[in-house]
Design a protein around this motif. Sequence first.
Motif, PDB file in Angstrom:
ATOM      1  N   GLU A 141     -30.937 -60.069 -42.698  1.00  0.00           N
ATOM      2  CA  GLU A 141     -29.828 -60.054 -43.664  1.00  0.00           C
ATOM      3  C   GLU A 141     -28.802 -58.985 -43.349  1.00  0.00           C
ATOM      4  OE1 GLU A 141     -30.893 -58.875 -47.681  1.00  0.00           O
ATOM      5  OE2 GLU A 141     -29.053 -59.769 -48.474  1.00  0.00           O
TER       6      GLU A 141
ATOM      7  N   ASP B 179     -36.438 -55.305 -47.017  1.00  0.00           N
ATOM      8  CA  ASP B 179     -35.173 -55.754 -47.610  1.00  0.00           C
ATOM      9  C   ASP B 179     -34.770 -54.673 -48.591  1.00  0.00           C
ATOM     10  OD1 ASP B 179     -33.094 -56.940 -48.975  1.00  0.00           O
ATOM     11  OD2 ASP B 179     -34.096 -58.871 -49.235  1.00  0.00           O
TER      12      ASP B 179
ATOM     13  N   GLU C  28     -28.382 -64.345 -45.052  1.00  0.00           N
ATOM     14  CA  GLU C  28     -29.792 -63.951 -44.998  1.00  0.00           C
ATOM     15  C   GLU C  28     -30.759 -65.129 -44.878  1.00  0.00           C
ATOM     16  OE1 GLU C  28     -31.384 -62.306 -48.710  1.00  0.00           O
ATOM     17  OE2 GLU C  28     -29.364 -62.287 -49.524  1.00  0.00           O
TER      18      GLU C  28
ATOM     19  N   THR D 223     -31.705 -56.612 -44.576  1.00  0.00           N
ATOM     20  CA  THR D 223     -33.097 -56.974 -44.294  1.00  0.00           C
ATOM     21  C   THR D 223     -33.360 -56.977 -42.793  1.00  0.00           C
ATOM     22  OG1 THR D 223     -33.094 -58.445 -46.204  1.00  0.00           O
ATOM     23  CG2 THR D 223     -34.930 -58.679 -44.669  1.00  0.00           C
TER      24      THR D 223
ATOM     25  N   ASP E  30     -27.373 -54.063 -49.044  1.00  0.00           N
ATOM     26  CA  ASP E  30     -28.465 -55.047 -49.079  1.00  0.00           C
ATOM     27  C   ASP E  30     -28.696 -55.519 -47.647  1.00  0.00           C
ATOM     28  OD1 ASP E  30     -30.324 -56.940 -49.797  1.00  0.00           O
ATOM     29  OD2 ASP E  30     -28.924 -58.255 -50.844  1.00  0.00           O
TER      30      ASP E  30
HETATM   31 ZN    ZN Z   1     -31.698 -58.343 -49.539  1.00  0.00          ZN
END
Ligand code: ZN
Length: 394
Positions: free
Chosen positions: A369, A246, A355, A259, A257
């Motif tokens: 995510e 992540d 996510e 994942t 951001d």
């Molecule tokens: Zn994250």
Amino acid sequence: VTAILERAARPFISAERYGARLEALRRLVHETGGTALLAGPGAELFYLTGYQAMALERLTLLVVPADGEPVLIVPRLERDPAEHSPAGGAGLVAVRTWEETQDPYALVTKALQSSLPNLRSPHTFFIGDRLWAMFVLRIEATFPGSRLALASDVLKGLRLRKDAEEVDLLRAAAHAADRVVTSIVHGRLVGRTERDVAREVVERLIDEGHDGADHGQIVASGPDSASPHHVGADRVIEAGEPLVLDIGGSLGGYASDTTRTVWITGDRGVGPDDEFVTIYDAVRRAYDAAVAAVRPEVACESVDAAARGVIARAGYGAHFVHRTGHGIGLEVHEDPYIVAGNDRPLEPGNAFSIEPGIYLEGRYGVRLEDIVVCTDDGVDVLDEAPRELAVVSG
Ligand code: ZN
Ligand code: ZN
């Protein structure tokens, strides 16, 4: 040369946009009967001026009065970067400096008096959400009896609706993070510590154009992957276990951001067990359901419910232990939160993460995510790293 060209082509926020933001905010302060917004270094100041100020014990303060000219108060030694910031350079804010021996709060009073000849009292100030207490208390003492409210009360509505340039920056950040997560997943993993991989993530994010990547990178292997916020530590990655990556940083001020969860077989080819395949599939379907739910007017909590319903029906409801997502922009976590109880309807320009995850304590976990933006009629998924279960040799 390619890197230079790519950087030159990096999306940016025009001075015109900063002018529009400052004016929209001024109008909101005026309409609510406030005296001024007072914001220090951080996302609020950057959003309104493009000025990336250092957070110091010396006062740096943007004053946006309900009527009149916005003033940026900075210590003398910060004059140059302030004057060359997008809003400073375009003359959208008046830069006022204070010398080491001066009282900077006198400049705050002056900034208000010049624009408000008949100051109403008591004043209402919208104070930057993260302005340090040492400054807030001095402001309170300078204007006794004033009422303090959060800057986000007036700023949130503006920052929630990302404009095209902001979406371009979020997309550039997402694509850079996608390239990093994809290359790490297909690189050498077995025998390395999580911390070592986390260090590589930071380096690669910077190489891919991020300005910084200092919020902890989550590199969680084997049983560590059952902890949603496990930050890469001393554990050595083994064959025959999953890895949750992540990762993110910021590019042009805007956060990435992303994942991905992979299964590492090692040389002996130890593939994923049935339950892992089952929970990966449930998380993937939960992700798809949440993305499909995104469109204007849909409540944030409905997007959460879409993901949660899939995981509950798969029998893992108790193991999805966090909200489905969070807003993202100049901050990694900001409004809107995709969580039960948040009935705020989505609007075009809202940017947030989707996510979902399933965490089986002591064994392993799965999370997927991406960052998405609500559009006029649906959803724009910014990330594009592959989402099918990657089984890699590591
Ligand atoms: Zn994250
Ligand atoms: Zn996130």
